[in-house]
Design a protein around this motif. Structure first.
Motif, PDB file in Angstrom:
ATOM      1  N   GLY A  51      -1.518  65.389  41.486  1.00  0.00           N
ATOM      2  CA  GLY A  51      -1.248  66.151  40.349  1.00  0.00           C
ATOM      3  C   GLY A  51       0.226  65.831  39.597  1.00  0.00           C
ATOM      4  N   TYR A  52       1.111  65.264  40.266  1.00  0.00           N
ATOM      5  CA  TYR A  52       2.403  64.751  39.637  1.00  0.00           C
ATOM      6  C   TYR A  52       1.870  63.713  38.136  1.00  0.00           C
ATOM      7  CZ  TYR A  52       2.255  59.883  41.255  1.00  0.00           C
ATOM      8  OH  TYR A  52       2.148  58.841  41.615  1.00  0.00           O
ATOM      9  N   PHE A  53       0.973  62.814  38.605  1.00  0.00           N
ATOM     10  CA  PHE A  53       0.778  61.610  37.791  1.00  0.00           C
ATOM     11  C   PHE A  53       0.264  62.240  36.297  1.00  0.00           C
ATOM     12  CE2 PHE A  53      -1.250  57.909  36.164  1.00  0.00           C
ATOM     13  CZ  PHE A  53      -0.400  56.854  36.038  1.00  0.00           C
ATOM     14  N   SER A  54       0.862  62.012  35.280  1.00  0.00           N
ATOM     15  CA  SER A  54       0.820  62.469  33.980  1.00  0.00           C
ATOM     16  C   SER A  54       0.745  61.360  32.967  1.00  0.00           C
ATOM     17  CB  SER A  54       1.663  63.364  33.603  1.00  0.00           C
ATOM     18  OG  SER A  54       3.132  62.769  33.354  1.00  0.00           O
ATOM     19  N   PRO A  55       0.275  61.727  31.698  1.00  0.00           N
ATOM     20  CA  PRO A  55       0.376  60.425  30.700  1.00  0.00           C
ATOM     21  C   PRO A  55       1.922  59.939  30.461  1.00  0.00           C
ATOM     22  CG  PRO A  55      -0.841  62.383  29.806  1.00  0.00           C
ATOM     23  CD  PRO A  55      -0.377  62.972  31.122  1.00  0.00           C
ATOM     24  N   ALA A  56       2.858  60.670  30.811  1.00  0.00           N
ATOM     25  CA  ALA A  56       4.203  60.357  30.900  1.00  0.00           C
ATOM     26  C   ALA A  56       4.422  59.087  31.920  1.00  0.00           C
ATOM     27  CB  ALA A  56       5.379  61.528  30.938  1.00  0.00           C
ATOM     28  N   HIS A  57       3.800  59.486  33.005  1.00  0.00           N
ATOM     29  CA  HIS A  57       3.922  58.373  34.170  1.00  0.00           C
ATOM     30  C   HIS A  57       3.345  57.066  33.720  1.00  0.00           C
ATOM     31  CE1 HIS A  57       5.147  62.125  36.443  1.00  0.00           C
ATOM     32  NE2 HIS A  57       5.833  61.341  37.128  1.00  0.00           N
ATOM     33  N   LEU A  58       1.977  57.211  33.197  1.00  0.00           N
ATOM     34  CA  LEU A  58       1.503  56.251  32.664  1.00  0.00           C
ATOM     35  C   LEU A  58       2.284  55.382  31.503  1.00  0.00           C
ATOM     36  CD1 LEU A  58      -0.981  54.069  32.528  1.00  0.00           C
ATOM     37  CD2 LEU A  58      -2.202  55.861  31.223  1.00  0.00           C
ATOM     38  N   ALA A  59       2.827  56.131  30.859  1.00  0.00           N
ATOM     39  CA  ALA A  59       3.454  55.528  29.931  1.00  0.00           C
ATOM     40  C   ALA A  59       4.739  54.554  30.275  1.00  0.00           C
ATOM     41  CB  ALA A  59       4.123  56.635  28.731  1.00  0.00           C
ATOM     42  N   GLY A  60       5.484  55.373  31.191  1.00  0.00           N
ATOM     43  CA  GLY A  60       6.644  54.606  32.062  1.00  0.00           C
ATOM     44  C   GLY A  60       5.851  53.441  32.533  1.00  0.00           C
ATOM     45  N   ALA A  61       4.988  53.476  33.134  1.00  0.00           N
ATOM     46  CA  ALA A  61       4.421  52.071  33.765  1.00  0.00           C
ATOM     47  C   ALA A  61       4.118  51.147  32.624  1.00  0.00           C
ATOM     48  CB  ALA A  61       3.278  52.363  34.501  1.00  0.00           C
ATOM     49  N   ALA A  62       3.579  51.517  31.711  1.00  0.00           N
ATOM     50  CA  ALA A  62       3.214  50.712  30.455  1.00  0.00           C
ATOM     51  C   ALA A  62       4.589  49.975  29.824  1.00  0.00           C
ATOM     52  CB  ALA A  62       2.448  51.390  29.426  1.00  0.00           C
TER      53      ALA A  62
ATOM     54  N   LEU B 131       7.911  49.474  23.628  1.00  0.00           N
ATOM     55  CA  LEU B 131       8.468  50.558  23.016  1.00  0.00           C
ATOM     56  C   LEU B 131       7.673  51.588  22.383  1.00  0.00           C
ATOM     57  CD1 LEU B 131      11.673  48.715  21.768  1.00  0.00           C
ATOM     58  CD2 LEU B 131      11.444  50.427  23.537  1.00  0.00           C
ATOM     59  N   ARG B 132       6.371  51.078  22.110  1.00  0.00           N
ATOM     60  CA  ARG B 132       5.414  52.272  21.314  1.00  0.00           C
ATOM     61  C   ARG B 132       5.152  53.587  22.369  1.00  0.00           C
ATOM     62  NH1 ARG B 132       1.362  47.727  19.323  1.00  0.00           N
ATOM     63  NH2 ARG B 132       2.598  47.155  17.405  1.00  0.00           N
ATOM     64  N   HIS B 133       5.335  53.173  23.912  1.00  0.00           N
ATOM     65  CA  HIS B 133       5.158  54.254  24.857  1.00  0.00           C
ATOM     66  C   HIS B 133       6.452  55.045  25.274  1.00  0.00           C
ATOM     67  CE1 HIS B 133       1.111  52.523  25.951  1.00  0.00           C
ATOM     68  NE2 HIS B 133       1.905  51.292  25.539  1.00  0.00           N
ATOM     69  N   ALA B 134       7.337  54.569  24.513  1.00  0.00           N
ATOM     70  CA  ALA B 134       8.617  55.274  24.641  1.00  0.00           C
ATOM     71  C   ALA B 134       8.716  56.776  24.554  1.00  0.00           C
ATOM     72  CB  ALA B 134      10.060  54.646  24.018  1.00  0.00           C
ATOM     73  N   PRO B 135       8.155  57.246  23.467  1.00  0.00           N
ATOM     74  CA  PRO B 135       8.100  58.675  23.415  1.00  0.00           C
ATOM     75  C   PRO B 135       7.301  59.431  24.720  1.00  0.00           C
ATOM     76  CG  PRO B 135       7.956  57.651  21.329  1.00  0.00           C
ATOM     77  CD  PRO B 135       7.897  56.632  22.268  1.00  0.00           C
ATOM     78  N   ASP B 136       6.264  59.062  24.832  1.00  0.00           N
ATOM     79  CA  ASP B 136       5.336  59.510  25.696  1.00  0.00           C
ATOM     80  C   ASP B 136       5.983  59.471  27.208  1.00  0.00           C
ATOM     81  OD1 ASP B 136       3.397  60.391  23.917  1.00  0.00           O
ATOM     82  OD2 ASP B 136       2.149  58.255  24.196  1.00  0.00           O
ATOM     83  N   ALA B 137       6.915  58.395  27.557  1.00  0.00           N
ATOM     84  CA  ALA B 137       7.333  58.316  28.719  1.00  0.00           C
ATOM     85  C   ALA B 137       8.403  59.481  29.131  1.00  0.00           C
ATOM     86  CB  ALA B 137       8.020  57.036  28.808  1.00  0.00           C
ATOM     87  N   LEU B 138       9.019  59.910  27.960  1.00  0.00           N
ATOM     88  CA  LEU B 138       9.892  61.068  28.210  1.00  0.00           C
ATOM     89  C   LEU B 138       9.335  62.745  28.067  1.00  0.00           C
ATOM     90  CD1 LEU B 138      12.781  59.716  26.396  1.00  0.00           C
ATOM     91  CD2 LEU B 138      12.527  59.740  28.626  1.00  0.00           C
ATOM     92  N   ASN B 139       8.035  62.672  27.904  1.00  0.00           N
ATOM     93  CA  ASN B 139       7.395  63.870  27.814  1.00  0.00           C
ATOM     94  C   ASN B 139       6.811  64.324  29.195  1.00  0.00           C
ATOM     95  OD1 ASN B 139       6.049  66.164  26.582  1.00  0.00           O
ATOM     96  ND2 ASN B 139       4.264  65.037  26.063  1.00  0.00           N
ATOM     97  N   LEU B 140       7.857  64.745  29.772  1.00  0.00           N
ATOM     98  CA  LEU B 140       7.811  65.080  31.283  1.00  0.00           C
ATOM     99  C   LEU B 140       8.075  66.710  31.555  1.00  0.00           C
ATOM    100  CD1 LEU B 140       9.918  62.040  32.544  1.00  0.00           C
ATOM    101  CD2 LEU B 140       7.647  62.774  33.411  1.00  0.00           C
ATOM    102  N   ASP B 141       7.528  67.054  32.563  1.00  0.00           N
ATOM    103  CA  ASP B 141       7.895  68.445  33.120  1.00  0.00           C
ATOM    104  C   ASP B 141       9.309  68.438  33.671  1.00  0.00           C
ATOM    105  OD1 ASP B 141       5.280  69.382  32.658  1.00  0.00           O
ATOM    106  OD2 ASP B 141       4.742  69.220  34.862  1.00  0.00           O
ATOM    107  N   SER B 142       9.989  69.756  33.496  1.00  0.00           N
ATOM    108  CA  SER B 142      11.230  69.805  33.703  1.00  0.00           C
ATOM    109  C   SER B 142      11.859  69.366  35.086  1.00  0.00           C
ATOM    110  CB  SER B 142      11.948  71.475  33.232  1.00  0.00           C
ATOM    111  OG  SER B 142      11.058  72.366  34.180  1.00  0.00           O
ATOM    112  N   GLN B 143      10.895  69.415  36.071  1.00  0.00           N
ATOM    113  CA  GLN B 143      11.290  69.273  37.381  1.00  0.00           C
ATOM    114  C   GLN B 143      11.410  67.866  37.651  1.00  0.00           C
ATOM    115  OE1 GLN B 143       8.429  70.686  36.477  1.00  0.00           O
ATOM    116  NE2 GLN B 143       6.703  70.184  37.738  1.00  0.00           N
ATOM    117  N   ASN B 144      10.850  66.938  36.928  1.00  0.00           N
ATOM    118  CA  ASN B 144      10.883  65.308  36.953  1.00  0.00           C
ATOM    119  C   ASN B 144      11.960  64.736  36.494  1.00  0.00           C
ATOM    120  OD1 ASN B 144       8.145  65.132  38.176  1.00  0.00           O
ATOM    121  ND2 ASN B 144       7.224  65.409  36.354  1.00  0.00           N
ATOM    122  N   THR B 145      13.241  65.549  36.998  1.00  0.00           N
ATOM    123  CA  THR B 145      14.340  65.005  36.647  1.00  0.00           C
ATOM    124  C   THR B 145      14.634  63.597  36.710  1.00  0.00           C
ATOM    125  OG1 THR B 145      15.355  67.183  37.129  1.00  0.00           O
ATOM    126  CG2 THR B 145      16.914  65.422  36.572  1.00  0.00           C
TER     127      THR B 145
END
Length: 453
Positions: free
Chosen positions: A338-349, A363-377
């Protein structure tokens, strides 16, 4: 081809006791001697591996000494068996049996609980990682895992272990795993509570679930050790978790653990071995839920990116994206994915495309990579570091400094060797530009980021 015997002391005792060519008979007598510990299922294969370096638990060694002593007509000390001290043993080996996995669990949990303030000896061994992958993928499934031990284990007992795993996962994501005390607390619980459960009395159904829960805990402890920079201990626990997942008949979690091992291999620079590990994970997962496949293909992309395989990397990314699209609005798969989100995929990309020097695409993936839930500090900090690093490699020093300041602002609150490594990588990338006042100021700020404690 048979491996050479490495424990000549044990081999000599077996021969003297008349078990030199009767390993199966010795195993049967050993099982009888240990009947009060539960339903041991040691066999000739177990003896084979003991002769070649595998170390059984202290209670098993005591039963061995008792069994041999009866045949020799004299007392036999455990030290005569030639297994050495627990702290000197190499335990990367994928356990051949469920009993072997339980023995291994007891050994490494005890070691970690007793020596939480010491770094684990040894380094990441990519060869042993591939051996573990082969064992998990191709060894025959366990016919039964039921036991008759000292204490009854129920389904309710097992469910409490999953809750504990969730608690440690949340702490890890929020604060990182750099503090050895967090891992020591978890290891102490495993020694005091989980190890006795594994040696308890349970039906096959409860036993399978217990193995899955124990695999989950081993996997979480493995990831915490990896994040803390304890790579040998992390590999020990992934290997153990793979065997427990096999016993629990949970191929999806086994694939997840193998992908974690691949992620660790990428971190250590073993890109080609990482690719083979995650390929085995994808193959072993079979017709997995879309969310699981998304995570596996994203890990494959990072391995291919580091090894410079552009086509394979981009294909893996595309597969991960399609799988994650299918997962949206449907059954999200097992709880642990459940932790794996579009933000995690963006980070991998962001990472793998950066490794391929495709900085604009990355760098096109940078905005999505930061769209994380608050607990994913911690993940937010890691992705911030990746963005800063990618700008630095692309030659955009101003943007690298902007993101570097954001990194310095948040990295100090995370105890993570991985975060510290990303900080060091950014410092190295910016060192060539330290004549710039802005860069020089940032370098001093980053140098002051507290190290993992």
């Amino acid at each position: 081809m048979a491996r050479p015997v490495t424990n000549s002391a044990f081999e000599g005792l077996l021969s003297a006791a008349g078990y030199g060519n009767a390993h199966a008979a010795f195993a049967r007598q050993l099982n009888h001697a240990g009947r009060n510990e539960g339903a041991w299922r040691y066999d000739a294969a177990s003896v084979y591996w003991w002769l070649r370096g595998r170390r059984p638990g202290e209670h098993v060694q005591a039963a061995m000494a008792e069994t041999i002593a009866r045949r020799l007509g004299r007392s036999v000390a455990i030290t005569e068996l030639g297994f050495g001290a627990a702290d000197s043993i190499g335990i990367y080996v994928y356990p051949a049996s469920v009993d072997g996995a339980i023995d291994t669990a007891e050994q490494i949990w005890t070691r970690l609980a007793k020596h939480f303030n010491q770094h684990a000896s040894g380094v990441f061994d990519s060869g042993k990682a591939l051996e573990a992958a082969l064992g998990w993928r191709y060894d025959l499934p366990d016919e039964a895992v039921s036991r008759n031990g000292r204490h009854q284990v129920t389904s309710t007992d097992v469910q409490s272990l999953y809750s504990l795993a969730d608690h440690f996962t949340d702490l890890d994501r929020r604060h990182g795993s750099g503090s050895p005390r967090a891992r020591a607390v978890m290891a102490d619980f495993l020694v005091r509570q989980v190890a006795p459960m594994l040696r308890g009395t349970y039906t096959d159904a409860v036993g399978r679930d217990l193995m899955r829960a124990a695999a989950t805990l081993a996997g979480q402890l493995a990831f915490m050790s990896y994040d803390a920079g304890e790579h040998a201990m992390a590999q020990h626990h992934v290997t153990l978790g793979l065997r427990l997942a096999k016993a629990g008949d949970d191929r999806l979690y086994g694939a997840h653990l193998l992908a974690n091992l691949a992620t660790q291999a990428v971190f250590m620079g073993h890109a080609r071995e990482a690719a083979r590990l995650v390929e085995a994970a994808i193959d072993g997962a079979g017709r997995a839920p879309a969310a699981v496949l998304a995570r596996l293909h994203a890990t494959a992309a990072t391995a291919y990116g580091q090894s410079g395989e552009r086509r394979a990397c981009q294909l893996a990314l595309a597969r991960a994206e399609r799988a994650l699209d299918r997962a949206a609005g449907t059954d999200s798969g097992p709880r642990w994915v459940g932790y794996f989100s579009p933000a995690h995929l963006a980070g991998a990309a962001l990472r793998c495309l950066g490794d391929l020097r495709l900085y604009t695409q990355a760098l096109r993936h940078a905005p999505d990579a930061l769209n994380l839930d608050s607990q994913n500090t911690r993940t937010r900090v890691l992705h911030t570091a990746l963005i800063a690093m990618t700008h630095a490699r692309a030659g955009d020093t101003n943007a690298a400094c902007d993101w570097g300041r954001k990194l310095a602002q948040h990295a100090g609150g995370i105890q993570s060797a991985r975060v510290q490594q990303r900080v060091r990588e950014l410092i190295t990338a910016l060192n060539m530009q330290q004549a710039s006042p802005e860069v020089n100021k940032l370098l001093h700020t980053l140098a002051g980021v507290p190290a993992t404690r």
